[in-house]
Design a protein around this motif. Structure first.
Motif, mmCIF file in Angstrom:
data_model
loop_
_atom_site.group_PDB
_atom_site.id
_atom_site.type_symbol
_atom_site.label_atom_id
_atom_site.label_comp_id
_atom_site.label_asym_id
_atom_site.label_seq_id
_atom_site.Cartn_x
_atom_site.Cartn_y
_atom_site.Cartn_z
ATOM 1 N N UNK A 1 38.533 74.924 36.334
ATOM 2 C CA UNK A 1 39.195 75.992 37.097
ATOM 3 C C UNK A 1 40.511 75.509 37.692
ATOM 4 N N UNK A 2 40.552 74.259 38.157
ATOM 5 C CA UNK A 2 41.807 73.700 38.677
ATOM 6 C C UNK A 2 42.845 73.577 37.566
ATOM 7 N N UNK A 3 42.416 73.088 36.397
ATOM 8 C CA UNK A 3 43.338 72.980 35.259
ATOM 9 C C UNK A 3 43.887 74.359 34.892
ATOM 10 N N UNK A 4 43.002 75.331 34.840
ATOM 11 C CA UNK A 4 43.425 76.677 34.482
ATOM 12 C C UNK A 4 44.368 77.268 35.530
ATOM 13 N N UNK A 5 44.081 77.034 36.807
ATOM 14 C CA UNK A 5 44.967 77.520 37.866
ATOM 15 C C UNK A 5 46.346 76.872 37.775
ATOM 16 N N UNK A 6 46.389 75.582 37.455
ATOM 17 C CA UNK A 6 47.681 74.908 37.255
ATOM 18 C C UNK A 6 48.428 75.503 36.063
ATOM 19 N N UNK A 7 47.676 75.843 35.003
ATOM 20 C CA UNK A 7 48.292 76.465 33.829
ATOM 21 C C UNK A 7 48.845 77.844 34.174
ATOM 22 N N UNK A 8 48.130 78.593 35.021
ATOM 23 C CA UNK A 8 48.619 79.902 35.476
ATOM 24 C C UNK A 8 49.923 79.720 36.249
ATOM 25 N N UNK B 1 40.054 67.779 21.054
ATOM 26 C CA UNK B 1 39.334 67.020 22.082
ATOM 27 C C UNK B 1 38.915 67.933 23.232
ATOM 28 N N UNK B 2 39.780 68.852 23.623
ATOM 29 C CA UNK B 2 39.436 69.810 24.666
ATOM 30 C C UNK B 2 38.249 70.672 24.263
ATOM 31 N N UNK B 3 38.259 71.155 23.016
ATOM 32 C CA UNK B 3 37.125 71.947 22.523
ATOM 33 C C UNK B 3 35.842 71.118 22.505
ATOM 34 N N UNK B 4 35.960 69.852 22.105
ATOM 35 C CA UNK B 4 34.794 68.961 22.105
ATOM 36 C C UNK B 4 34.156 68.898 23.483
ATOM 37 N N UNK B 5 34.990 68.870 24.519
ATOM 38 C CA UNK B 5 34.456 68.802 25.870
ATOM 39 C C UNK B 5 33.734 70.090 26.261
ATOM 40 N N UNK B 6 34.078 71.187 25.598
ATOM 41 C CA UNK B 6 33.363 72.446 25.794
ATOM 42 C C UNK B 6 32.091 72.479 24.950
ATOM 43 N N UNK B 7 31.925 71.483 24.083
ATOM 44 C CA UNK B 7 30.774 71.465 23.185
ATOM 45 C C UNK B 7 30.957 72.401 22.009
ATOM 46 N N UNK C 1 28.865 76.685 32.320
ATOM 47 C CA UNK C 1 29.964 76.353 31.434
ATOM 48 C C UNK C 1 30.971 77.507 31.455
ATOM 49 N N UNK C 2 32.241 77.209 31.712
ATOM 50 C CA UNK C 2 33.253 78.272 31.711
ATOM 51 C C UNK C 2 33.424 78.854 30.303
ATOM 52 N N UNK C 3 33.942 80.054 30.257
ATOM 53 C CA UNK C 3 34.172 80.710 28.980
ATOM 54 C C UNK C 3 35.679 80.745 28.704
ATOM 55 N N UNK D 1 42.193 66.223 33.332
ATOM 56 C CA UNK D 1 41.109 66.740 34.152
ATOM 57 C C UNK D 1 39.816 66.680 33.360
ATOM 58 N N UNK D 2 38.742 67.069 33.996
ATOM 59 C CA UNK D 2 37.429 67.066 33.354
ATOM 60 C C UNK D 2 36.908 68.496 33.306
ATOM 61 N N UNK D 3 35.767 68.667 32.660
ATOM 62 C CA UNK D 3 35.158 69.994 32.611
ATOM 63 C C UNK D 3 34.839 70.502 34.011
ATOM 64 N N UNK D 4 34.461 69.594 34.904
ATOM 65 C CA UNK D 4 34.181 69.997 36.287
ATOM 66 C C UNK D 4 35.435 70.528 36.983
#
Length: 141
Positions: free
Chosen positions: A89-96, A125-131, A1-3, A83-86
């Motif tokens: 990293x792609x979502x984060x790279x796009x945000x960068x 909802x995003x936090x929910x996907x992180x659990x 799980x990413x941090x 995007x999904x949790x999987x």
């Protein structure tokens, strides 16, 4: 799980404030005696620059560090279903890429996030996907 680079408490604060921002009331002028149809619907929600919740949100987001702002954008996209949790990293790279593409990243990130309808719901909802729950789990007295 990413941090996440941004804490649950900071995201929880933003969610609460975004919910306040989303439920603005219409300005009331009971003395006007006019009809919205006749007034071309001018009595609608308008940002006149005096919204204290928007100012507080903007100031809080602007004060976040670069990584926190980037995670906030990616988290909103995750909550929106871009995007999904999987694919985190792609979502984060796009945000960068988006953050680095701004002339004034802090100001434009604020404008982008506050311009997103239902920002609070998307972050939750995003936090929910992180659990992660954004509400405090402490018992209510």
């Amino acid at each position: 799980m990413p941090e996440l680079a941004i804490s649950r408490e900071k995201i929880g604060f933003l969610i609460e404030k975004a919910h306040e921002f989303d439920v603005k009331d219409l300005p009331t002028d009971e003395e006007s005696g006019s009809n919205p149809v006749d007034d071309c619907e001018v009595d609608v929600l308008q940002d006149d620059g005096s919204d204290s919740v928007a100012a507080e949100l903007a100031s809080f987001i602007r004060a976040l560090n670069e990584d926190e702002q980037i995670d906030l954008i990616a988290l909103m996209w995750l909550g929106r279903g871009d995007g999904t949790m999987d694919e985190w990293e792609d979502l984060r790279n796009r945000a960068v890429e988006r953050w680095n593409g701004y002339r004034n990243p802090r100001r434009e990130t604020v404008r982008y996030l506050l311009g997103e309808p239902l920002l609070g719901d998307l972050l939750a909802e995003g936090l929910d996907q992180f659990g992660i729950s954004w509400v405090d789990d402490a018992p209510v007295p």
